[in-house]
Design a protein around this motif. Structure first.
Motif, PDB file in Angstrom:
ATOM      1  N   ALA A 236       5.830   0.459  -1.404  1.00 33.09           N
ATOM      2  CA  ALA A 236       5.892   0.477  -2.938  1.00 33.09           C
ATOM      3  C   ALA A 236       4.869   1.523  -3.590  1.00 33.09           C
ATOM      4  CB  ALA A 236       5.204  -0.813  -3.530  1.00 33.09           C
ATOM      5  N   GLY A 237       3.810   1.648  -2.752  1.00 40.07           N
ATOM      6  CA  GLY A 237       2.902   2.793  -3.212  1.00 40.07           C
ATOM      7  C   GLY A 237       3.199   4.193  -2.995  1.00 40.07           C
ATOM      8  N   GLU A 238       4.154   4.494  -2.077  1.00 41.66           N
ATOM      9  CA  GLU A 238       4.717   5.440  -1.882  1.00 41.66           C
ATOM     10  C   GLU A 238       6.086   5.982  -2.877  1.00 41.66           C
ATOM     11  OE1 GLU A 238       6.846   4.930   1.810  1.00 41.66           O
ATOM     12  OE2 GLU A 238       7.535   7.044   2.013  1.00 41.66           O
TER      13      GLU A 238
ATOM     14  N   THR B 295      -8.185  -1.639  -1.242  1.00 39.65           N
ATOM     15  CA  THR B 295      -7.784  -0.185  -0.454  1.00 39.65           C
ATOM     16  C   THR B 295      -8.209  -0.307   0.668  1.00 39.65           C
ATOM     17  OG1 THR B 295      -9.618   0.434  -1.852  1.00 39.65           O
ATOM     18  CG2 THR B 295      -7.504   0.774  -2.813  1.00 39.65           C
ATOM     19  N   ASP B 296      -7.999   0.932   1.534  1.00 40.97           N
ATOM     20  CA  ASP B 296      -8.454   0.976   2.795  1.00 40.97           C
ATOM     21  C   ASP B 296     -10.162   0.971   2.924  1.00 40.97           C
ATOM     22  OD1 ASP B 296      -6.035   1.008   3.642  1.00 40.97           O
ATOM     23  OD2 ASP B 296      -5.920   3.252   4.060  1.00 40.97           O
ATOM     24  N   ASN B 297     -10.669  -0.018   3.698  1.00 35.10           N
ATOM     25  CA  ASN B 297     -12.048  -0.196   3.711  1.00 35.10           C
ATOM     26  C   ASN B 297     -12.511  -0.450   5.282  1.00 35.10           C
ATOM     27  OD1 ASN B 297     -12.799  -3.325   3.554  1.00 35.10           O
ATOM     28  ND2 ASN B 297     -10.968  -2.756   2.429  1.00 35.10           N
TER      29      ASN B 297
ATOM     30  N   GLY C 126      -4.004  -4.654  -0.266  1.00 30.35           N
ATOM     31  CA  GLY C 126      -3.399  -3.127   0.135  1.00 30.35           C
ATOM     32  C   GLY C 126      -3.746  -2.529  -1.594  1.00 30.35           C
ATOM     33  N   GLY C 127      -3.501  -1.189  -1.199  1.00 31.82           N
ATOM     34  CA  GLY C 127      -4.090  -0.427  -2.338  1.00 31.82           C
ATOM     35  C   GLY C 127      -3.264  -0.627  -3.886  1.00 31.82           C
ATOM     36  N   VAL C 128      -1.890  -0.893  -3.580  1.00 32.83           N
ATOM     37  CA  VAL C 128      -1.012  -1.119  -4.930  1.00 32.83           C
ATOM     38  C   VAL C 128      -1.503  -2.487  -5.578  1.00 32.83           C
ATOM     39  CG1 VAL C 128       1.024  -1.570  -5.798  1.00 32.83           C
ATOM     40  CG2 VAL C 128       1.075  -0.179  -3.884  1.00 32.83           C
TER      41      VAL C 128
ATOM     42  N   ALA D 171      -4.066  -2.957  -6.608  1.00 36.71           N
ATOM     43  CA  ALA D 171      -4.947  -2.433  -7.793  1.00 36.71           C
ATOM     44  C   ALA D 171      -4.174  -2.553  -9.060  1.00 36.71           C
ATOM     45  CB  ALA D 171      -5.742  -0.931  -7.417  1.00 36.71           C
ATOM     46  N   ASN D 172      -2.957  -2.608  -8.881  1.00 37.06           N
ATOM     47  CA  ASN D 172      -2.096  -2.255 -10.109  1.00 37.06           C
ATOM     48  C   ASN D 172      -2.355  -3.443 -11.097  1.00 37.06           C
ATOM     49  OD1 ASN D 172       0.665  -2.862 -11.566  1.00 37.06           O
ATOM     50  ND2 ASN D 172       0.569  -0.778 -10.970  1.00 37.06           N
ATOM     51  N   SER D 173      -2.414  -3.275 -12.352  1.00 39.22           N
ATOM     52  CA  SER D 173      -3.109  -4.280 -13.328  1.00 39.22           C
ATOM     53  C   SER D 173      -1.948  -5.233 -13.697  1.00 39.22           C
ATOM     54  CB  SER D 173      -3.665  -3.804 -14.592  1.00 39.22           C
ATOM     55  OG  SER D 173      -2.837  -2.843 -14.993  1.00 39.22           O
TER      56      SER D 173
ATOM     57  N   GLY E   9      -0.456   8.754  -7.516  1.00 43.89           N
ATOM     58  CA  GLY E   9       0.265   8.449  -8.822  1.00 43.89           C
ATOM     59  C   GLY E   9       0.116   7.174  -9.320  1.00 43.89           C
ATOM     60  N   GLY E  10      -0.256   6.308  -8.438  1.00 43.15           N
ATOM     61  CA  GLY E  10      -0.291   4.713  -8.871  1.00 43.15           C
ATOM     62  C   GLY E  10      -1.228   4.344  -9.986  1.00 43.15           C
ATOM     63  N   LYS E  11      -2.379   4.779  -9.782  1.00 46.10           N
ATOM     64  CA  LYS E  11      -3.274   4.633 -10.916  1.00 46.10           C
ATOM     65  C   LYS E  11      -3.004   5.166 -12.237  1.00 46.10           C
ATOM     66  CE  LYS E  11      -8.042   3.918 -12.425  1.00 46.10           C
ATOM     67  NZ  LYS E  11      -7.604   3.819 -13.769  1.00 46.10           N
TER      68      LYS E  11
ATOM     69  N   SER F  91       0.824  -1.114  -0.061  1.00 47.32           N
ATOM     70  CA  SER F  91       0.018  -0.114  -0.010  1.00 47.32           C
ATOM     71  C   SER F  91       0.978   1.153  -0.035  1.00 47.32           C
ATOM     72  CB  SER F  91      -0.847  -0.173   1.326  1.00 47.32           C
ATOM     73  OG  SER F  91      -0.083   0.201   2.452  1.00 47.32           O
ATOM     74  N   GLY F  92       0.254   2.444   0.266  1.00 46.57           N
ATOM     75  CA  GLY F  92       1.137   3.653   0.257  1.00 46.57           C
ATOM     76  C   GLY F  92       1.944   3.663   1.373  1.00 46.57           C
ATOM     77  N   GLY F  93       1.531   3.174   2.597  1.00 47.57           N
ATOM     78  CA  GLY F  93       2.221   3.111   4.037  1.00 47.57           C
ATOM     79  C   GLY F  93       2.968   1.644   4.169  1.00 47.57           C
TER      80      GLY F  93
ATOM     81  N   PHE G 267       5.461   4.736  -6.120  1.00 44.09           N
ATOM     82  CA  PHE G 267       4.539   4.935  -7.274  1.00 44.09           C
ATOM     83  C   PHE G 267       4.299   6.582  -7.050  1.00 44.09           C
ATOM     84  CE2 PHE G 267       3.705   0.668  -8.142  1.00 44.09           C
ATOM     85  CZ  PHE G 267       3.383   0.410  -9.655  1.00 44.09           C
ATOM     86  N   ASP G 268       3.757   6.997  -5.945  1.00 43.47           N
ATOM     87  CA  ASP G 268       3.222   8.377  -5.642  1.00 43.47           C
ATOM     88  C   ASP G 268       4.485   9.231  -6.001  1.00 43.47           C
ATOM     89  OD1 ASP G 268       0.899   7.539  -5.268  1.00 43.47           O
ATOM     90  OD2 ASP G 268       1.090   7.373  -3.300  1.00 43.47           O
ATOM     91  N   LYS G 269       5.702   8.855  -5.480  1.00 44.17           N
ATOM     92  CA  LYS G 269       6.799  10.003  -5.519  1.00 44.17           C
ATOM     93  C   LYS G 269       7.080   9.959  -7.105  1.00 44.17           C
ATOM     94  CE  LYS G 269       8.719   9.536  -0.764  1.00 44.17           C
ATOM     95  NZ  LYS G 269       9.570   8.810  -0.035  1.00 44.17           N
TER      96      LYS G 269
ATOM     97  N   ILE H 131       0.093   6.067 -13.399  1.00 46.72           N
ATOM     98  CA  ILE H 131       1.429   5.279 -13.776  1.00 46.72           C
ATOM     99  C   ILE H 131       0.744   3.988 -14.436  1.00 46.72           C
ATOM    100  CG2 ILE H 131       3.690   4.134 -13.212  1.00 46.72           C
ATOM    101  CD1 ILE H 131       4.243   6.454 -11.465  1.00 46.72           C
ATOM    102  N   ASP H 132      -0.299   3.409 -13.833  1.00 45.94           N
ATOM    103  CA  ASP H 132      -0.605   2.117 -13.969  1.00 45.94           C
ATOM    104  C   ASP H 132      -1.410   2.155 -15.564  1.00 45.94           C
ATOM    105  OD1 ASP H 132      -1.862  -0.318 -14.560  1.00 45.94           O
ATOM    106  OD2 ASP H 132      -2.901  -0.320 -12.643  1.00 45.94           O
ATOM    107  N   ASP H 133      -2.060   3.418 -15.747  1.00 50.90           N
ATOM    108  CA  ASP H 133      -2.884   3.685 -17.014  1.00 50.90           C
ATOM    109  C   ASP H 133      -2.036   3.990 -18.087  1.00 50.90           C
ATOM    110  OD1 ASP H 133      -5.289   3.165 -15.592  1.00 50.90           O
ATOM    111  OD2 ASP H 133      -5.693   5.493 -15.374  1.00 50.90           O
TER     112      ASP H 133
HETATM  113  O1  KG4 Z   1      -4.188   0.969   0.882  1.00 58.05           O
HETATM  114  P1  KG4 Z   1      -4.198   2.336   0.366  1.00 58.05           P
HETATM  115  O2  KG4 Z   1      -5.545   2.740  -0.235  1.00 58.05           O
HETATM  116  O3  KG4 Z   1      -3.758   3.223   1.567  1.00 58.05           O
HETATM  117  C1  KG4 Z   1      -2.773   3.103   2.245  1.00 58.05           C
HETATM  118  O4  KG4 Z   1      -1.830   3.590   1.955  1.00 58.05           O
HETATM  119  O5  KG4 Z   1      -3.031   2.484   3.286  1.00 58.05           O
HETATM  120  O6  KG4 Z   1      -3.242   2.420  -0.949  1.00 58.05           O
HETATM  121  C2  KG4 Z   1      -3.022   3.695  -1.745  1.00 58.05           C
HETATM  122  C3  KG4 Z   1      -1.658   3.303  -2.475  1.00 58.05           C
HETATM  123  C4  KG4 Z   1      -1.453   4.705  -3.009  1.00 58.05           C
HETATM  124  O7  KG4 Z   1       0.045   5.016  -2.941  1.00 58.05           O
HETATM  125  C5  KG4 Z   1      -1.558   4.574  -4.531  1.00 58.05           C
HETATM  126  O8  KG4 Z   1      -0.683   5.447  -5.354  1.00 58.05           O
HETATM  127  C6  KG4 Z   1      -1.667   3.391  -4.722  1.00 58.05           C
HETATM  128  O9  KG4 Z   1      -2.196   2.483  -3.430  1.00 58.05           O
HETATM  129  N1  KG4 Z   1      -2.297   2.534  -5.931  1.00 58.05           N
HETATM  130  C7  KG4 Z   1      -1.467   2.107  -7.142  1.00 58.05           C
HETATM  131  C8  KG4 Z   1      -2.726   2.010  -7.922  1.00 58.05           C
HETATM  132  N2  KG4 Z   1      -3.874   2.251  -7.262  1.00 58.05           N
HETATM  133  C9  KG4 Z   1      -3.623   2.839  -6.109  1.00 58.05           C
HETATM  134  N3  KG4 Z   1      -0.410   1.738  -7.242  1.00 58.05           N
HETATM  135  C10 KG4 Z   1      -0.113   1.213  -8.441  1.00 58.05           C
HETATM  136  N4  KG4 Z   1      -1.166   1.078  -9.355  1.00 58.05           N
HETATM  137  C11 KG4 Z   1      -2.485   1.037  -9.120  1.00 58.05           C
HETATM  138  N5  KG4 Z   1      -3.346   0.862 -10.180  1.00 58.05           N
END
Ligand code: KG4
Ligand code: ZN
Length: 334
Positions: free
Chosen positions: A165-167, A302-304, A270-272, A274-276, A182-184, A139-141, A169-171, A186-188
């Motif tokens: 890893a999500g961090e 993702t967080d729920n 975790g949020g990442v 979602a990466n295809s 940024g994750g989504k 995820s982002g964290g 992507f975002d950075k 970059i994925d797109d």
């Molecule tokens: O789990 P999450 O919703 O929140 C926490 O960090 O706990 O994850 C969010 C992270 C973000 O860094 C976002 O850029 C990443 O998940 N993310 C992705 C994609 N969708 C969301 N990273 C890569 N590809 C994606 N499609």
């Protein structure tokens, strides 16, 4: 038993109602989330103070929406599960105080849940899973590999040494001027890029085969962008090349761990998740190895709060609860 889940560890305020009679088996009656991306976008990242202030405004309406969508009232609920860490302490406190207030007013039992435990058990919301299984939480964290041995028994095999890893992507999206989160994006973009066009080194952590490190990939992108080739390169090729590096650096330790432990099931959450590209390549790698990949639907990756309700349910079903003195903990260990 109906369980109200409450989650506010980061920038999402979420509430859910699940119905359960047996640990790990639950029907989701409702799951609502108030997302704050529009608020933080202008800053290119989450501003903790803004996150907690907005939770104060949105959390109770989100809980009311969850109850309404489930067709029940607070009086029908048998217990409350709330995230108590890890996360942003201000954000955590809003959810925890809200849950304590509801518990105090109604006399309902309350349990504090570790947010990571929620992610680890989230696949059980939709799939029947036999333990033990291996879980990659990205995820982002967080970026970590766990073995889920039983409810309440989790063994951490490895974690990231630097960025999640999500961090990363975002950075990298920020470096490329692509926007937040940024994750989504970059994925797109990657769908139209060549993942072999830009050379991005894959990092390994010496002597720790199940650990991860993503700061080097981020630096490689920054250096490439500052070079002549970087000025001329297409955004799609750079996005795809960076994404491929991260995906491969996530897959190698995961498959190595699955082999060493000889587990049949690998969970991606975790949020990442979602990466295809990560979903597709990890599913292929697991399949080629005779294992199966289980990933929750995107809304439960993702967080729920449904995952928090589920992670609190096995204790509530046993009749356990926490005292109203429990506190939020930004670094709560699992
Ligand atoms: O789990 P999450 O919703 O929140 C926490 O960090 O706990 O994850 C969010 C992270 C973000 O860094 C976002 O850029 C990443 O998940 N993310 C992705 C994609 N969708 C969301 N990273 C890569 N590809 C994606 N499609
Ligand atoms: Zn999370």
């Amino acid at each position: 038993m109906l369980i109200l889940g409450i989650e506010s560890s980061c920038d999402d305020a979420a509430a859910a109602i699940i119905e359960t009679t047996r640990p790990g088996v639950a029907a989701i009656r409702s799951s609502t989330v108030a997302n704050q991306d529009d608020i933080h976008r202008a800053y290119g990242g989450i501003v903790p103070e803004l996150a907690s202030r907005n939770h104060v405004v949105t959390l109770l309406p989100v809980i009311e929406r969850a109850l309404g969508a489930a067709g029940c009232a607070l009086g029908d609920v048998g217990g409350i599960a709330v995230t108590r860490g890890p996360g942003l302490v201000g954000s955590l406190l809003v959810g925890l105080m809200c849950a304590k207030g509801l518990a105090q007013a109604t006399g309902l039992p309350i349990v504090g849940v570790n947010h990571l435990e929620g992610h680890l058990l989230a696949p059980m919301l939709e799939h029947e899973l036999a333990m033990p299984y291996l879980a990659l939480v990205v995820s982002g964290g967080h970026t970590a590999l766990f073995v889920v041995e039983d409810f309440g028994r989790y063994r951490r095999l490895g974690s990231t040494r630097d960025d999640a890893a999500g961090e990363a992507f975002d950075k990298v999206a920020k470096l490329m001027g692509l926007g937040y989160p940024g994750g989504k994006i970059i994925d797109d973009l990657s769908h139209n890029g060549n993942p072999r066009r830009v050379k991005i080194p894959r990092a390994r952590v010496k002597g720790a085969p199940f650990d991860f490190s993503f700061s080097g990939v981020k630096t490689a992108v920054a250096m490439f962008l500052a070079s002549e080739a970087g000025v001329a390169a297409s955004r799609e090729d750079l996005a795809a090349s960076f994404q491929e590096a991260v995906v491969e650096m996530l897959i190698r330790p995961t498959i190595a761990a699955a082999r060493e432990l000889n587990v049949d099931t690998i969970v991606l959450t975790g949020g990442v998740a979602a990466n295809s590209r990560l979903r597709a390549r990890l599913a292929d790698a697991a399949g080629a190895d005779g294992r199966r990949l289980v990933a929750p639907s995107l809304k439960y990756c993702t967080d729920n709060a449904a995952m928090i309700a589920l992670a609190g349910s096995y204790r509530l079903l046993r009749g356990e609860s926490d005292p109203l003195t429990i506190d939020a903990s930004a670094n709560l260990p699992l």
